[in-house]
Structure formats: structure tokens, C-alpha cells
Design an enzyme around this catalytic site. Structure first.
Site, short mmCIF file in Angstrom:
data_model
loop_
_atom_site.label_atom_id
_atom_site.label_comp_id
_atom_site.label_asym_id
_atom_site.label_seq_id
_atom_site.Cartn_x
_atom_site.Cartn_y
_atom_site.Cartn_z
N HIS A 85 9.77 13.22 15.84
CA HIS A 85 11.08 12.56 15.99
C HIS A 85 10.82 11.21 16.65
O HIS A 85 10.63 11.14 17.86
CB HIS A 85 12.00 13.36 16.91
CG HIS A 85 12.28 14.76 16.45
ND1 HIS A 85 13.44 15.12 15.80
CD2 HIS A 85 11.56 15.92 16.59
CE1 HIS A 85 13.43 16.43 15.54
NE2 HIS A 85 12.29 16.93 16.01
N ASN A 133 17.17 13.58 12.48
CA ASN A 133 18.27 13.67 13.46
C ASN A 133 18.36 12.40 14.30
O ASN A 133 18.29 12.42 15.52
CB ASN A 133 18.11 14.92 14.35
CG ASN A 133 16.84 14.91 15.18
OD1 ASN A 133 15.84 14.30 14.80
ND2 ASN A 133 16.88 15.58 16.31
N LYS A 184 15.96 18.63 5.92
CA LYS A 184 15.83 19.40 7.17
C LYS A 184 17.18 19.98 7.52
O LYS A 184 18.17 19.25 7.63
CB LYS A 184 15.35 18.47 8.28
CG LYS A 184 15.34 19.09 9.68
CD LYS A 184 14.19 20.06 9.86
CE LYS A 184 14.21 20.74 11.23
NZ LYS A 184 13.81 19.88 12.33
N HIS A 229 15.06 24.50 10.96
CA HIS A 229 15.04 24.90 12.36
C HIS A 229 15.92 26.14 12.41
O HIS A 229 17.14 26.06 12.39
CB HIS A 229 15.60 23.78 13.24
CG HIS A 229 15.62 24.13 14.70
ND1 HIS A 229 15.31 23.21 15.67
CD2 HIS A 229 15.92 25.28 15.36
CE1 HIS A 229 15.41 23.79 16.87
NE2 HIS A 229 15.79 25.04 16.70
N HIS A 276 8.43 25.09 13.61
CA HIS A 276 8.14 25.64 14.94
C HIS A 276 8.48 27.12 15.13
O HIS A 276 9.35 27.48 15.91
CB HIS A 276 8.80 24.81 16.05
CG HIS A 276 10.20 24.32 15.75
ND1 HIS A 276 11.19 25.15 15.31
CD2 HIS A 276 10.75 23.09 15.85
CE1 HIS A 276 12.30 24.46 15.13
NE2 HIS A 276 12.06 23.20 15.44
N ASP A 292 6.04 18.57 16.81
CA ASP A 292 7.46 18.45 17.16
C ASP A 292 7.64 17.42 18.29
O ASP A 292 8.37 17.66 19.25
CB ASP A 292 8.07 19.80 17.54
CG ASP A 292 9.60 19.75 17.52
OD1 ASP A 292 10.18 18.71 17.14
OD2 ASP A 292 10.22 20.77 17.89
N HIS A 322 11.77 12.16 25.22
CA HIS A 322 12.91 11.80 26.06
C HIS A 322 12.33 11.16 27.31
O HIS A 322 11.25 11.55 27.77
CB HIS A 322 13.71 13.03 26.47
CG HIS A 322 14.28 13.80 25.32
ND1 HIS A 322 15.40 13.40 24.63
CD2 HIS A 322 13.88 14.96 24.73
CE1 HIS A 322 15.67 14.28 23.67
NE2 HIS A 322 14.75 15.23 23.70
N PRO A 333 16.35 18.63 25.45
CA PRO A 333 15.20 19.47 25.14
C PRO A 333 14.20 18.71 24.27
O PRO A 333 14.59 17.92 23.42
CB PRO A 333 15.81 20.63 24.34
CG PRO A 333 17.28 20.44 24.35
CD PRO A 333 17.57 19.03 24.75
N GLY A 334 12.93 18.98 24.48
CA GLY A 334 11.89 18.34 23.66
C GLY A 334 10.85 17.67 24.53
O GLY A 334 11.09 17.36 25.69
O1 DOR Z 1 13.43 20.46 21.49
C1 DOR Z 1 13.93 19.90 20.52
N1 DOR Z 1 14.08 18.57 20.50
N2 DOR Z 1 14.33 20.63 19.48
C2 DOR Z 1 15.04 20.09 18.47
O2 DOR Z 1 15.41 20.80 17.56
C3 DOR Z 1 15.38 18.67 18.45
C4 DOR Z 1 14.43 17.91 19.28
C5 DOR Z 1 14.96 16.53 19.59
O3 DOR Z 1 15.28 15.81 18.64
O4 DOR Z 1 14.99 16.15 20.76
ZN ZN Z 2 11.92 18.96 15.84
#
Ligand code: DOR
Ligand code: ZN
Length: 424
Positions: A59, A91, A142, A169, A217, A283, A287, A302-303
Site C-alpha cells: 500500500h 485502497n 481487490k 481480504h 495474508h 502487506d 502509517h 492498523p498496518g
Molecule cells: O493492517 C492493514 N492495513 N490491513 C488492511 O487491510 C489495510 C491496511 C492499510 O491500508 O493500512
Molecule cells: Zn493490505
């Protein structure tokens, strides 16, 4: 011959072999014991020369959140991580769900990306737009099951019509506690997305078939087993290496969707890595530290970034688990090349594009978020000791990264996955 790489450990036809690899006009022009002279020779000695890593799930936040990452910074981080091709998720802000938005993103990324790239599109409300989206060169669609209501039968019909790929997902929304989005405790957040959501999610997808289906994932052995033969699967280094029991979820640095599982669930997943699992993907979901959830759940994110750690973590893990390196490398190279239809990449073979990665097996280094080229300078792997440092990354014959420095000028090409893939 433009360049000759001389190396004692070239991963060639499944084995590490002392060989020379010649590059001419961006392609591998020869692989052999003694190729003759070249304009430039790079002696790699005992390092490992691998096919370029293809990260099938990133991403890069462009367009939408350039403060978190953009295509330039994300692709620079990828090059540093030994990655020569990325497949970017849709996204964005706005989500890439129309042919126009797809085209704009593609043209933007062509200007910025240092590595080759392919792009997913999201599921358009009007499914008839899928034809044009596929024509624009989307590598697949997706689906975020937890966030989008779609008519699966209608979608599958379109996916079949256009013989494209559907990547999902798979977390079924009715098993996710909606309170989770507001929770400030990372443990409670993780527990708000239980394994059953994934298990039921993937079962739902198998109701109909005949589509090229890929499960992003996977976090559980049961997921991989359930879809075997009907879909391909991908795992991330974090779900292989971290568990919610062992890691300090802390300030959400180790929180992602789907979340970390228990140690025994993690071990179950890892036990299938040598065999059933098709791909390892990062993945990469960057952030900034200040955007990670603190006392204000509204900023929860999250991520985690992953393009700079996927290769050393995967190979270090392979050693630890006693899995032969080529078996793991296949899941980072030839398997994604086949899944996405990058027909002349993913293997060191004369005639293929010269996408190549060199790692140093003898150097130990510590994962340090602060050193990332990614804008997200945090990682749950902080301080981990890893081997197999990526030292040289070659994209279409051009050295784009070497020994800590970015060196590329021409950049990567757009890959649509339909044949020659010379990119344009
Ligand atoms: O942890 C995640 N972050 N899962 C996701 O499905 C989206 C991703 C994000 O774009 O930050
Ligand atoms: Zn992802």
C-alpha cells in the site's frame, strides 16, 4: 554485454551455482560459466544472486496520504529491500474503482516508481466498469470483505468473463466486533477480529468457483487448508514470525488487519510455509508513528511497513526453520510472477528481464525503523537480528540500489500481466 555479474551462488534452476550472468539491453543475455567480456563486471563473490523479489501486496498511499508514503518513497524503500516489482493495492483516497482513477494512478506511478509495478483496482459499484478497468491494465481486483457489500455471484461472473484475478481480504464482517474500531487497547482491538472471521470469510468465497481467486495474508493453517486447490494463498512475515502472545502490541505498532494470532496458531500457519503456501508478501501498510492509535481511537491505523524487512526476515526464518532457501525464495519470485502473469520475470534465465537482487548471507544486521527509507519509521521487528542484507537491486538491467545508496535514474515500468510485460 553491458554488465556481467560474477557470483559463486547464483540461484539458477533451483540451485545455488557458481555462474556468470550477463545483462544486455535490460535483459539477461546469458547465464554460464564463462561469458566473455563486458563493459562492466561486478564481482559478487560469495553473496547470493537471486531473481528480483516480487512483493505482491503493498500500500503505497498514492494518491491520498503522501505523508504516510508516496510512490517515490515506497518504491525507494522497496529497492532498498531487494524488491524489483511491487503490486499496489487500491485502497487509496479516493479508492481506485473507476477506469479514470486507475489511469491517473498508473500515469502518476510511472513517473515516480523506481521499481516495476502493477496495480489492483477496487470493486466498482457498477460491475460493468470492470471491463474498462481490466483494459486499462489492472492486475486484478481487490475485495475488502469486511468493508464492502458485493454481490459475489455477479462479481464472479465478471471476473470469469475477463479472466482477471480476484484477491480477497477475507474477514467476514459479522464476526468482527464493531466496537473494535473505537477500542484504545491494542489487545482488545486484536481480539475484536477473531480467527472465525477469517475461516468463515474464506468458506464463503468457495461457494462458487471457476474464478482465479487469491487469499491475501492468510493467518491460519485452516485458511490455507480450506482453500487449497481452489485458491492461491499468501502469508506475511509478521503472521509467520510474531504472535499476540509473544509480542508487545504496545502502541499499535504490532497491530494490523488481520491481526496477529496465538503462538500455536502462528506455528500452524508456519508449518505450511514450505508446502501449501504460494506467496510471501509484505502487506506494506505504512502509517506514521503519530498516526498510530493512542488515546484517540480516531487516529487508529492498523498496518506496518514491510518492504525493507520481507527479504531478510523470510530468509533468516527459513534458516531457523530448516527450510531450504530456494523453496522460500520461490514464494517471493517465481510464484508471484506466475500468479500475476509476469511471464518473463521471477527467474534468472536468459531472455528474461534483468530484475535481480543480491543479498549478503554473512552480515548480521539489526532491524532499525529509524533507518527505513519508508516514511513509516516504526516496526514491530525493531532490534531483531537478521542476516541476508539486501546490497544490490537491479531493475530492468539498471542498478537502482547499491550498498545503502539509491542509484537508479530511469525507474521501473508498469506491468499489466498480459504477456510480454516489457512495460510501457
Ligand atoms: O493492517 C492493514 N492495513 N490491513 C488492511 O487491510 C489495510 C491496511 C492499510 O491500508 O493500512
Ligand atoms: Zn493490505
Amino acid at each position: 554485454m553491458d554488465t556481467k555479474l560474477v557470483c559463486n551462488n547464483v540461484l539458477y534452476q533451483g540451485k545455488f551455482t557458481p555462474l556468470e550472468v550477463g545483462i544486455t539491453g535490460g535483459k539477461i543475455s546469458g547465464v554460464g560459466r564463462s561469458l566473455g567480456s563486458a563493459t562492466r563486471t561486478i564481482d559478487l563473490e560469495d553473496k547470493l544472486l537471486l531473481p528480483g523479489i516480487i512483493d505482491g501486496h503493498v500500500h503505497f498511499r498514492d494518491p491520498g496520504n503522501p505523508e504516510k508514503e508516496d510512490f517515490r518513497s515506497g518504491s525507494e524503500a522497496a529497492a532498498r529491500g531487494g524488491i524489483t516489482t511491487v503490486v499496489d493495492m487500491p485502497n487509496n483516497k479516493p479508492p481506485i474503482k473507476t477506469p479514470e482513477l486507475f489511469r491517473d494512478k498508473r500515469e502518476m506511478a510511472k513517473k515516480k516508481s523506481l521499481v516495476n509495478f502493477a496495480l489492483y483496482a477496487g470493486i466498482p459499484k457498477n460491475l460493468s466498469l470492470i471491463a474498462d478497468i481490466v483494459n486499462e491494465g489492472a492486475i486484478g481486483l481487490k475485495l475488502y470483505m469486511a468493508q464492502e457489500e458485493v454481490d459475489l455471484r455477479g462479481l464472479y461472473a465478471k471476473i470469469r468473463d475477463h479472466n482477471t484475478l480476484l484477491t480477497v481480504h477475507a474477514e467476514a464482517p459479522e464476526y468482527i466486533n464493531p466496537e473494535g474500531e473505537r477500542l484504545t487497547s491494542p489487545t482488545e482491538y486484536v481480539n475484536s477480529r477473531p480467527p472465525i472471521a477469517e475461516i468463515e470469510g474464506v468458506k464463503r468465497l468457495l461457494a462458487d468457483n471457476g474464478v482465479r481467486l487469491h487469499i491475501a495474508h492468510a493467518t491460519l493453517a485452516e485458511t490455507v487448508k480450506t482453500v487449497e486447490g481452489a485458491a492461491t494463498t499468501e502469508v506475511t512475515p509478521h503472521h509467520l514470525l510474531l504472535s499476540k502472545d509473544e509480542v508487545d502490541l504496545g502502541d499499535f505498532t504490532a497491530v494490523m488487519n488481520p491481526p496477529l494470532r496465538t503462538t500455536s496458531e502462528r506455528e500452524g500457519l508456519a508449518s505450511l510455509l514450505p508446502g501449501e503456501v504460494d506467496l510471501i508478501a509484505s502487506d506494506h501498510a505504512p502509517h506514521l508513528k503519530r498516526q498510530k492509535r493512542t488515546s484517540d481511537p480516531a487516529v487508529g491505523s492498523p498496518g506496518l511497513p514491510g518492504v525493507e524487512t520481507i527479504l531478510p526476515l523470510s530468509l533468516t526464518y527459513a534458516d531457523r526453520a530448516g527450510i531450504p532457501l530456494p523453496r522460500v525464495i520461490d514464494k517471493l519470485t517465481i510464484n508471484p510472477a506466475r500468479l500475476f502473469g509476469f511471464s518473463n520475470r521471477g527467474e534468472i534465465e536468459a531472455g528474461n528481464w534483468a530484475d535481480l537482487t543480491v543479498v549478503n548471507p554473512d552480515v548480521q544486521s539489526r532491524v532499525t525503523g529509524q533507518d527505513f527509507f519508508s516514511k513509516a519509521k516504526i516496526t514491530p521487528f525493531e532490534g531483531w537480528e537478521v542476516s541476508y542484507r539486501p546490497e544490490l537491486t537491479i531493475v530492468n538491467g539498471e542498478v537502482v540500489y547499491r550498498d545503502g545508496e539509491l542509484t537508479g535514474t530511469s525507474g521501473g515500468v508498469f506491468l499489466s500481466g498480459d504477456g510480454e510485460n516489457s512495460g510501457q
